[in-house]
Write a protein that holds these residues in place. Structure first.
Motif, PDB file in Angstrom:
ATOM      1  N   ALA A   1     -24.633 -33.216 -25.640  1.00 33.15           N
ATOM      2  CA  ALA A   1     -25.064 -33.894 -24.399  1.00 33.15           C
ATOM      3  C   ALA A   1     -24.013 -34.914 -23.950  1.00 33.15           C
ATOM      4  CB  ALA A   1     -26.410 -34.578 -24.627  1.00 33.15           C
ATOM      5  N   GLU A   2     -23.454 -35.668 -24.880  1.00 36.62           N
ATOM      6  CA  GLU A   2     -22.409 -36.644 -24.527  1.00 36.62           C
ATOM      7  C   GLU A   2     -21.163 -35.920 -24.012  1.00 36.62           C
ATOM      8  OE1 GLU A   2     -22.210 -40.114 -24.502  1.00 36.62           O
ATOM      9  OE2 GLU A   2     -24.381 -39.894 -24.689  1.00 36.62           O
ATOM     10  N   ALA A   3     -20.801 -34.864 -24.736  1.00 35.35           N
ATOM     11  CA  ALA A   3     -19.579 -34.111 -24.367  1.00 35.35           C
ATOM     12  C   ALA A   3     -19.711 -33.517 -22.961  1.00 35.35           C
ATOM     13  CB  ALA A   3     -19.320 -33.012 -25.388  1.00 35.35           C
ATOM     14  N   ALA A   4     -20.929 -33.128 -22.600  1.00 41.93           N
ATOM     15  CA  ALA A   4     -21.138 -32.488 -21.295  1.00 41.93           C
ATOM     16  C   ALA A   4     -21.001 -33.482 -20.142  1.00 41.93           C
ATOM     17  CB  ALA A   4     -22.512 -31.832 -21.263  1.00 41.93           C
ATOM     18  N   LYS A   5     -20.963 -34.773 -20.473  1.00 44.56           N
ATOM     19  CA  LYS A   5     -20.902 -35.770 -19.393  1.00 44.56           C
ATOM     20  C   LYS A   5     -19.505 -35.911 -18.788  1.00 44.56           C
ATOM     21  CE  LYS A   5     -24.720 -38.581 -21.127  1.00 44.56           C
ATOM     22  NZ  LYS A   5     -25.002 -39.757 -21.942  1.00 44.56           N
ATOM     23  N   ILE A   6     -18.494 -35.396 -19.491  1.00 49.10           N
ATOM     24  CA  ILE A   6     -17.152 -35.469 -18.883  1.00 49.10           C
ATOM     25  C   ILE A   6     -16.495 -34.102 -18.831  1.00 49.10           C
ATOM     26  CG2 ILE A   6     -16.450 -37.883 -19.222  1.00 49.10           C
ATOM     27  CD1 ILE A   6     -15.080 -36.992 -21.830  1.00 49.10           C
ATOM     28  N   LYS A   7     -15.708 -33.925 -17.805  1.00 50.71           N
ATOM     29  CA  LYS A   7     -14.954 -32.678 -17.684  1.00 50.71           C
ATOM     30  C   LYS A   7     -13.491 -33.035 -17.922  1.00 50.71           C
ATOM     31  CE  LYS A   7     -17.946 -29.484 -16.239  1.00 50.71           C
ATOM     32  NZ  LYS A   7     -18.756 -29.848 -17.385  1.00 50.71           N
ATOM     33  N   VAL A   8     -13.015 -32.762 -19.094  1.00 48.94           N
ATOM     34  CA  VAL A   8     -11.626 -33.078 -19.385  1.00 48.94           C
ATOM     35  C   VAL A   8     -11.083 -32.014 -20.337  1.00 48.94           C
ATOM     36  CG1 VAL A   8     -12.338 -34.701 -21.205  1.00 48.94           C
ATOM     37  CG2 VAL A   8     -10.063 -34.878 -20.296  1.00 48.94           C
ATOM     38  N   GLN A   9      -9.843 -31.613 -20.086  1.00 47.12           N
ATOM     39  CA  GLN A   9      -9.240 -30.619 -20.982  1.00 47.12           C
ATOM     40  C   GLN A   9      -8.933 -31.274 -22.316  1.00 47.12           C
ATOM     41  OE1 GLN A   9      -5.881 -29.252 -18.797  1.00 47.12           O
ATOM     42  NE2 GLN A   9      -6.956 -27.422 -18.110  1.00 47.12           N
ATOM     43  N   SER A  10      -9.097 -30.497 -23.363  1.00 49.98           N
ATOM     44  CA  SER A  10      -8.871 -31.027 -24.708  1.00 49.98           C
ATOM     45  C   SER A  10      -7.478 -31.653 -24.836  1.00 49.98           C
ATOM     46  CB  SER A  10      -9.045 -29.887 -25.706  1.00 49.98           C
ATOM     47  OG  SER A  10      -8.989 -30.377 -26.992  1.00 49.98           O
ATOM     48  N   SER A  11      -6.475 -31.024 -24.206  1.00 49.26           N
ATOM     49  CA  SER A  11      -5.090 -31.511 -24.330  1.00 49.26           C
ATOM     50  C   SER A  11      -4.913 -32.894 -23.682  1.00 49.26           C
ATOM     51  CB  SER A  11      -4.135 -30.499 -23.702  1.00 49.26           C
ATOM     52  OG  SER A  11      -4.509 -30.300 -22.360  1.00 49.26           O
ATOM     53  N   LYS A  12      -5.803 -33.230 -22.740  1.00 43.78           N
ATOM     54  CA  LYS A  12      -5.661 -34.522 -22.038  1.00 43.78           C
ATOM     55  C   LYS A  12      -6.455 -35.652 -22.705  1.00 43.78           C
ATOM     56  CE  LYS A  12      -3.934 -32.934 -17.785  1.00 43.78           C
ATOM     57  NZ  LYS A  12      -4.562 -31.828 -17.049  1.00 43.78           N
ATOM     58  N   LEU A  13      -7.147 -35.324 -23.776  1.00 46.14           N
ATOM     59  CA  LEU A  13      -7.970 -36.352 -24.434  1.00 46.14           C
ATOM     60  C   LEU A  13      -7.101 -37.378 -25.146  1.00 46.14           C
ATOM     61  CD1 LEU A  13     -10.813 -34.290 -26.153  1.00 46.14           C
ATOM     62  CD2 LEU A  13     -11.044 -35.801 -24.197  1.00 46.14           C
ATOM     63  N   LYS A  14      -7.619 -38.615 -25.193  1.00 45.22           N
ATOM     64  CA  LYS A  14      -6.876 -39.653 -25.920  1.00 45.22           C
ATOM     65  C   LYS A  14      -7.159 -39.557 -27.421  1.00 45.22           C
ATOM     66  CE  LYS A  14      -6.432 -42.951 -22.205  1.00 45.22           C
ATOM     67  NZ  LYS A  14      -7.527 -43.428 -21.381  1.00 45.22           N
ATOM     68  N   VAL A  15      -8.326 -39.038 -27.781  1.00 44.91           N
ATOM     69  CA  VAL A  15      -8.621 -38.912 -29.217  1.00 44.91           C
ATOM     70  C   VAL A  15      -8.260 -37.502 -29.694  1.00 44.91           C
ATOM     71  CG1 VAL A  15     -10.439 -40.659 -29.423  1.00 44.91           C
ATOM     72  CG2 VAL A  15     -11.026 -38.377 -28.633  1.00 44.91           C
ATOM     73  N   LYS A  16      -7.698 -37.433 -30.874  1.00 42.63           N
ATOM     74  CA  LYS A  16      -7.297 -36.129 -31.444  1.00 42.63           C
ATOM     75  C   LYS A  16      -7.843 -36.008 -32.860  1.00 42.63           C
ATOM     76  CE  LYS A  16      -4.836 -33.777 -28.573  1.00 42.63           C
ATOM     77  NZ  LYS A  16      -6.058 -33.533 -27.828  1.00 42.63           N
ATOM     78  N   LEU A  17      -8.417 -34.867 -33.152  1.00 38.72           N
ATOM     79  CA  LEU A  17      -8.974 -34.651 -34.502  1.00 38.72           C
ATOM     80  C   LEU A  17      -8.366 -33.388 -35.112  1.00 38.72           C
ATOM     81  CD1 LEU A  17     -12.740 -35.409 -33.732  1.00 38.72           C
ATOM     82  CD2 LEU A  17     -11.195 -36.834 -35.087  1.00 38.72           C
ATOM     83  N   PRO A  18      -8.365 -33.297 -36.448  1.00 40.44           N
ATOM     84  CA  PRO A  18      -7.804 -32.095 -37.081  1.00 40.44           C
ATOM     85  C   PRO A  18      -8.730 -30.877 -36.917  1.00 40.44           C
ATOM     86  CG  PRO A  18      -8.786 -33.546 -38.722  1.00 40.44           C
ATOM     87  CD  PRO A  18      -8.872 -34.278 -37.413  1.00 40.44           C
ATOM     88  N   ARG A  19      -8.182 -29.698 -37.127  1.00 41.79           N
ATOM     89  CA  ARG A  19      -8.984 -28.446 -37.172  1.00 41.79           C
ATOM     90  C   ARG A  19      -8.885 -27.960 -38.620  1.00 41.79           C
ATOM     91  NH1 ARG A  19      -9.241 -30.779 -32.452  1.00 41.79           N
ATOM     92  NH2 ARG A  19      -9.654 -29.431 -30.667  1.00 41.79           N
ATOM     93  N   PRO A  20      -9.719 -28.473 -39.512  1.00 44.59           N
ATOM     94  CA  PRO A  20      -9.511 -28.187 -40.943  1.00 44.59           C
ATOM     95  C   PRO A  20      -9.539 -26.698 -41.282  1.00 44.59           C
ATOM     96  CG  PRO A  20     -11.164 -29.896 -40.621  1.00 44.59           C
ATOM     97  CD  PRO A  20     -10.872 -29.317 -39.279  1.00 44.59           C
ATOM     98  N   MET A  21      -8.573 -26.280 -42.069  1.00 43.74           N
ATOM     99  CA  MET A  21      -8.453 -24.919 -42.623  1.00 43.74           C
ATOM    100  C   MET A  21      -8.318 -23.818 -41.571  1.00 43.74           C
ATOM    101  SD  MET A  21     -10.902 -24.987 -45.991  1.00 43.74           S
ATOM    102  CE  MET A  21     -10.291 -23.436 -46.594  1.00 43.74           C
ATOM    103  N   ILE A  22      -7.957 -24.200 -40.358  1.00 48.51           N
ATOM    104  CA  ILE A  22      -7.953 -23.169 -39.299  1.00 48.51           C
ATOM    105  C   ILE A  22      -6.947 -22.048 -39.575  1.00 48.51           C
ATOM    106  CG2 ILE A  22      -6.348 -24.353 -37.689  1.00 48.51           C
ATOM    107  CD1 ILE A  22      -8.353 -23.388 -35.434  1.00 48.51           C
ATOM    108  N   TYR A  23      -5.824 -22.369 -40.202  1.00 42.99           N
ATOM    109  CA  TYR A  23      -4.801 -21.339 -40.428  1.00 42.99           C
ATOM    110  C   TYR A  23      -4.758 -20.809 -41.860  1.00 42.99           C
ATOM    111  CZ  TYR A  23      -3.238 -22.660 -35.802  1.00 42.99           C
ATOM    112  OH  TYR A  23      -3.205 -22.897 -34.457  1.00 42.99           O
TER     113      TYR A  23
END
Ligand code: KG4
Ligand code: ZN
Length: 410
Positions: free
Chosen positions: A243-265
């Protein structure tokens, strides 16, 4: 086994939802299913203040709720009938047996005694019950309740695996958003993502499963729940973050916060989500000095914006990993179907991005995804899994059934 009109009463108490459903199945080669009732009594309000499920409290609530939910489910299905001789006394032998089965569930025993005196045996053919995996105290309440009904009504009992139930929820009526893809073509890759599990399962046929990957620590739903708590949001965390995430329309690349994608590769099909939770915790502490984020900061414009951005990134990190690993499994196992199930699959963005990915990759594959209300825990899915178990002769004597918190799908 009757070939036509088999009616199953199903019970689900593996976590914090008390569920009872009555489903009717007809046909054997191509079975059709009809949900006559599917009642879920949620305990969300009770567990909210703990930010997660508190097992002993959940057990107590199941005990309190089960008979009420049973009555409602039978009534809605049109099979609740008052006893002809009201005030019927239970013979002392039968009562002793009930006491023995429910020796740890005294308040449930009292409610059931009243129920048996007031109502007749309903027209049902079997009882299906979740025996695991799940929270042990919660599972036992459902199992003992099912045993009592099975003993008292002299009906067969079918032990059900909760993960299989999440997978087979896809076969319930009008479930697919694309009705043409309701059939499972084998081999299939199933992704089950809930508060307690994150598993990739290879399904070769009904009743034949192999876990090819799973989380090494927290489940994805657990990650949603724990990070929501760090951000000072409500429980369950998945819907709150979405619900919080749906309140903004922003591309992931433009976000100020960055988190890891654990074990993705990694080369395997395993997952890990506890690092993601820790990353959120550190980020919040760095920004704010402490967690959870409940202070005045979360009410400032900057604070609100920060929470929304963090929610977009948490959700996206989880989605990225889940989709990447599922698609890898689909390609490597040459799967003909993708089956999704579990509470996290109710996530709107995850559903949208999965469909988009399949379309963009031009995968010729059956894509099965339950409607949102059948993603989260319910008993209709237990009924359908029970049906397939029954068809394969997996019935048990009520005396042999036991709860298994760490039951694995096989
Ligand atoms: O399958 P489920 O109802 O219960 C278990 O078997 O655990 O899944 C519950 C989990 C919770 O962690 C909850 O936060 C998550 O499913 N969930 C969601 C959403 N709705 C429920 N996660 C993300 N987005 C949602 N919309
Ligand atoms: Zn579940």
């Amino acid at each position: 086994m009757k070939q036509k009109g088999t009616t199953i009463l199903a019970i689900e108490t593996s976590c914090d939802d008390t569920g009872i459903a009555i489903i009717k199945t007809s046909g054997k080669k191509k079975p059709c299913f009809d949900i006559l009732s599917n009642i879920v009594s949620s305990q969300v309000k009770i567990h909210q203040k703990y930010g997660g499920v508190y097992p002993t409290l959940a057990k107590r609530e199941h005990q309190k709720n089960l008979v009420t939910v049973l009555k409602e489910a039978l009534k809605k299905a049109g099979v609740l009938r008052k006893s002809k001789c009201l005030g019927l006394r239970l013979t002392s032998r039968r009562l002793e047996k009930l006491k023995e089965i429910l020796k740890r569930e005294e308040c449930l025993l009292k409610e059931l005694e009243k129920f048996f005196k007031k109502y007749q045996k309903p027209k049902i053919d079997a009882i299906a019950v979740t025996v695991g995996p799940g929270l042990e105290p919660c599972l036992w309440v459902g199992v003992n309740f099912a045993k009592t009904l099975s003993y008292y009504w002299q009906l067969p009992i079918i032990p059900v695996n909760h993960i299989e139930a999440h997978i087979l929820a896809n076969l319930l009526p009008q479930i697919s958003e694309n009705p043409k893809s309701q059939q499972i073509k084998f081999p299939a890759i199933a992704l089950v993502v809930s508060g307690g599990h994150t598993q990739l399962v290879l399904m070769k046929k009904f009743g034949n499963y192999k876990i090819i990957g799973e989380t090494r620590d927290d489940a994805a739903g657990e990650c949603f729940d724990k990070t929501a708590r760090i951000l000072g949001l409500g429980y369950p965390g998945g819907p709150a973050i979405a619900a919080e995430a749906a309140k903004i329309k922003v591309q992931s690349s433009k976000l100020k916060v960055k988190l890891p994608r654990p074990m993705i590769y990694t080369k395997d099909y395993d997952f890990s989500f506890s690092g993601l939770k820790t990353a959120v915790l550190y980020a919040v502490k760095k920004k704010h000095g402490k967690a959870p984020l409940r202070s005045a900061f979360s009410r400032t414009t900057e604070g609100r914006q920060y929470i929304k951005q963090m929610c977009v990134e948490i959700q996206q990190a989880i989605i990225d990993v889940l989709i990447k690993k599922t698609i890898k499994a689909v390609k490597n196992y040459k799967a003909k179907s993708i089956i999704l199930g579990g509470g996290v699959i109710a996530n709107k963005e995850l559903r949208r991005q999965f469909k988009l990915k399949i379309k963009n990759l031009k995968l010729k594959i059956n894509f099965l995804i339950p409607p949102k209300n059948l993603c989260t825990d319910n008993a209709a899915m237990v009924g359908i899994a029970g049906y397939f178990r029954w068809r394969n002769g997996k019935i048990d004597n009520w005396e042999k059934i036991k709860a298994e918190a760490n039951l694995r799908i096989r």
